[in-house]
Design a protein around this motif. Structure first.
Motif, PDB file in Angstrom:
ATOM      1  N   ALA A   1     -51.319  -5.846  13.897  1.00 59.59           N
ATOM      2  CA  ALA A   1     -52.415  -5.727  14.854  1.00 59.59           C
ATOM      3  C   ALA A   1     -53.743  -5.887  14.123  1.00 59.59           C
ATOM      4  O   ALA A   1     -53.801  -5.853  12.887  1.00 59.59           O
ATOM      5  N   CYS A   2     -54.792  -6.083  14.903  1.00 61.58           N
ATOM      6  CA  CYS A   2     -56.147  -6.170  14.364  1.00 61.58           C
ATOM      7  C   CYS A   2     -57.069  -5.421  15.314  1.00 61.58           C
ATOM      8  O   CYS A   2     -57.072  -5.693  16.515  1.00 61.58           O
TER       9      CYS A   2
ATOM     10  N   LEU B   1     -57.180  -4.554   9.686  1.00 57.79           N
ATOM     11  CA  LEU B   1     -55.886  -5.223   9.760  1.00 57.79           C
ATOM     12  C   LEU B   1     -54.775  -4.231   9.457  1.00 57.79           C
ATOM     13  O   LEU B   1     -54.985  -3.268   8.719  1.00 57.79           O
ATOM     14  N   GLY B   2     -53.609  -4.503   9.984  1.00 57.55           N
ATOM     15  CA  GLY B   2     -52.477  -3.647   9.636  1.00 57.55           C
ATOM     16  C   GLY B   2     -51.487  -3.544  10.770  1.00 57.55           C
ATOM     17  O   GLY B   2     -51.460  -4.361  11.677  1.00 57.55           O
TER      18      GLY B   2
END
Lengths: 218, 218
Positions: free
Chosen positions: A79-80, A108-109
């Protein structure tokens, strides 16, 4: 000055505008009232506006806004999360150099679903106090049924970057002689006077927590 | 009332808040000063804030903000453009029912690179006049060198949806008796007085186009 936490979190375009300091990142996340969360379903990216609130190294994302989002992201999909603050319009002497002054954060991550009831309570308090600091102490706390109905996601700030444009327009050298006004028009979120719920019982006034609130703490 | 243009463009969560009318969609796109563009690179979604401007059935996206975005999206990768306007904080009697009033548009589809110089000029005019209507007529027009350096993307509005929350908080029936103020705090973007570029030549005043500008045309 901090450096990019990862290659993919590095700001590519206009890197001089990038900032990887946590203090900068936290301030933007905390001032922004709405985040935009990006994720993918069946090869199609989606970007959904949602409430967020930061607690330490974690950004909580309010899950009621899109069940598709929650279904996708609780499966630990990448996801962002992006938060953008608009600070000014930048009016240059040439059309080409018109711009905006802004501050933004990109995280981000992977998003994890918040399952623990205690952590859900922390997230709900953070969402409520993010809207109006101190509001949590005024209102009815969540019931166990409401906690069960609450969906929240969490992302860490391990791969976060901030970016900002500030200052006056930057024109081509020969354009500074043009007879065109140039400068910035400051912009910011402003609050009107509180409007009572038509169903509010007579005699209940807003507290100072409500009347003193201003966007961005201004 | 218009229906969803595609299954994937249909609003899933709180469908009563959805609106597929072009007039609604256009008004939100036109009032919003910043869009959030979502796309994917190597399995990671990115959400980047960017200027946008609508011309008829097309939304142009200003490409200077992220070259990675442009590289990815000119390959006709799927994209999502989202514009969100914040209208109010919604303060309920219970923490659980706190919310925001907002209007948002989500546009799904593929972004194409604008290659034709005439269309690039249309896009640059739209970006400039979107910031301050009428500004295009005051400033130096783009040179052919600047047009060559301009990157713009275009998305059509074939798969667009709007969503909004309006009105007072909605509390649980038994909570209306609580001694807690409830209502909304209106929010909106506000402009300060124009600030001249420190390099502005003496005697140049902002035009009425600049001094009369207000966010959202208010």
């Amino acid at each position: 000055m901090a450096t990019a936490p990862s290659q993919r979190a590095r700001v590519r375009r206009a890197p001089a505008r990038a900032d990887y300091e946590r203090a900068t990142i936290d301030a933007i996340l905390d001032e922004g009232l709405v985040a935009h969360l990006g994720f993918e379903v069946d090869g199609q990216p989606y970007v959904i506006p949602t409430l967020h609130a930061r607690v330490g190294d974690t950004v909580y994302i309010h899950g009621s806004s899109a069940s598709r989002m929650i279904r996708t992201l609780t499966a630990c999909a990448p996801a962002c999360l992006t938060v953008t603050l608009i600070d000014a319009m930048v009016l240059a002497r040439s059309a080409f150099h018109h711009s905006m002054n802004y501050r933004s954060v990109v995280v981000l991550g992977q998003a994890r679903a918040v399952a623990d009831p205690d952590e859900l309570l922390v997230a709900l308090q953070a969402f409520t106090d993010k809207l109006v600091p101190g509001r949590w102490d005024e209102v009815r706390r969540p019931s166990s049924k409401e906690l069960k109905a609450t969906r929240a996601l969490a992302m860490t700030l391990d791969e976060a970057s901030a970016k900002a444009r500030t200052g006056p327009p930057v024109d081509d050298e020969e354009d500074y002689a043009l007879d065109v006004w140039a400068g910035v028009i400051p912009l910011g979120l402003a609050a009107g006077a509180p409007v009572a719920d038509p169903k509010l019982a007579a005699g209940i006034e807003p507290s100072e927590v409500v009347t003193r609130w201003r966007p961005g703490g201004r």
